[in-house]
Write a protein that holds these residues in place. Structure first.
Motif, PDB file in Angstrom:
ATOM      1  N   GLY A 228       6.516   9.356 -14.220  1.00 48.92           N
ATOM      2  CA  GLY A 228       6.475  10.772 -13.876  1.00 48.92           C
ATOM      3  C   GLY A 228       5.800  11.178 -12.574  1.00 48.92           C
ATOM      4  N   PHE A 229       5.559  10.208 -11.691  1.00 53.30           N
ATOM      5  CA  PHE A 229       4.873  10.536 -10.443  1.00 53.30           C
ATOM      6  C   PHE A 229       5.736  10.178  -9.241  1.00 53.30           C
ATOM      7  N   ALA A 230       5.364  10.678  -8.079  1.00 51.56           N
ATOM      8  CA  ALA A 230       6.101  10.397  -6.855  1.00 51.56           C
ATOM      9  C   ALA A 230       5.478   9.202  -6.146  1.00 51.56           C
ATOM     10  N   TYR A 231       6.325   8.408  -5.529  1.00 47.41           N
ATOM     11  CA  TYR A 231       5.914   7.204  -4.777  1.00 47.41           C
ATOM     12  C   TYR A 231       6.141   7.482  -3.302  1.00 47.41           C
TER      13      TYR A 231
ATOM     14  N   ALA B 249       0.874  -1.178   0.000  1.00 49.35           N
ATOM     15  CA  ALA B 249       0.000   0.000   0.000  1.00 49.35           C
ATOM     16  C   ALA B 249       0.906   1.222   0.000  1.00 49.35           C
ATOM     17  N   PHE B 250       0.604   2.157  -0.884  1.00 50.92           N
ATOM     18  CA  PHE B 250       1.417   3.362  -1.016  1.00 50.92           C
ATOM     19  C   PHE B 250       0.592   4.442  -1.688  1.00 50.92           C
ATOM     20  N   ARG B 251       1.129   5.634  -1.731  1.00 53.08           N
ATOM     21  CA  ARG B 251       0.443   6.753  -2.364  1.00 53.08           C
ATOM     22  C   ARG B 251       1.215   7.177  -3.608  1.00 53.08           C
ATOM     23  N   VAL B 252       0.474   7.452  -4.678  1.00 54.82           N
ATOM     24  CA  VAL B 252       1.050   7.998  -5.901  1.00 54.82           C
ATOM     25  C   VAL B 252       0.667   9.471  -5.938  1.00 54.82           C
ATOM     26  N   VAL B 253       1.659  10.336  -6.019  1.00 50.79           N
ATOM     27  CA  VAL B 253       1.419  11.782  -5.985  1.00 50.79           C
ATOM     28  C   VAL B 253       1.685  12.389  -7.357  1.00 50.79           C
ATOM     29  N   GLY B 254       0.754  13.221  -7.812  1.00 47.98           N
ATOM     30  CA  GLY B 254       0.951  13.958  -9.061  1.00 47.98           C
ATOM     31  C   GLY B 254      -0.016  13.598 -10.175  1.00 47.98           C
TER      32      GLY B 254
ATOM     33  N   LEU C 147      -7.583   7.666  -8.149  1.00 45.45           N
ATOM     34  CA  LEU C 147      -7.121   8.938  -8.715  1.00 45.45           C
ATOM     35  C   LEU C 147      -7.210  10.075  -7.707  1.00 45.45           C
ATOM     36  N   ALA C 148      -8.310  10.183  -6.987  1.00 46.01           N
ATOM     37  CA  ALA C 148      -8.527  11.316  -6.082  1.00 46.01           C
ATOM     38  C   ALA C 148      -7.538  11.334  -4.913  1.00 46.01           C
ATOM     39  N   SER C 149      -7.344  10.194  -4.281  1.00 43.87           N
ATOM     40  CA  SER C 149      -6.486  10.150  -3.085  1.00 43.87           C
ATOM     41  C   SER C 149      -5.055   9.736  -3.401  1.00 43.87           C
ATOM     42  N   GLY C 150      -4.860   9.064  -4.528  1.00 42.73           N
ATOM     43  CA  GLY C 150      -3.548   8.529  -4.859  1.00 42.73           C
ATOM     44  C   GLY C 150      -3.254   7.219  -4.161  1.00 42.73           C
ATOM     45  N   LEU C 151      -4.176   6.783  -3.282  1.00 45.22           N
ATOM     46  CA  LEU C 151      -3.961   5.540  -2.552  1.00 45.22           C
ATOM     47  C   LEU C 151      -3.909   4.373  -3.539  1.00 45.22           C
ATOM     48  N   SER C 152      -2.873   3.565  -3.399  1.00 43.24           N
ATOM     49  CA  SER C 152      -2.649   2.465  -4.333  1.00 43.24           C
ATOM     50  C   SER C 152      -2.384   1.184  -3.579  1.00 43.24           C
TER      51      SER C 152
END
Length: 69
Positions: A63-66, A5-10, A37-42
């Motif tokens: 191109g996104f932050a992890y 579980a992680f967040r994708v930012v951007g 898409l809204a939270s970036g939660l993956s």
């Protein structure tokens, strides 16, 4: 099997979401990918041999932050 579980930012649009999902799903050993898409939660479910660094590299490669949770 491992669950990550992680967040994708951007991500800003459906195109960004699809790019991210495809990058993660293309990694060897990945079984399921869910990205919001809204939270970036993956969430990714993968074989035990997949390293978290591979997930991070895939996200950064499109191109996104992890951000680990």
């Amino acid at each position: 099997m491992k669950k990550y579980a992680f967040r994708v930012v951007g991500m800003k649009c459906e195109g960004c979401l699809k790019k991210t999902e495809q990058a993660l799903a293309s990694l060897p050993g990945v079984k399921t990918v869910k990205v919001d898409l809204a939270s970036g939660l993956s969430e990714v479910e993968a074989e035990d041999f997949l390293a978290e660094a591979e997930l991070s590299n895939a996200v950064m490669g499109v191109g996104f932050a992890y951000l680990p949770l």
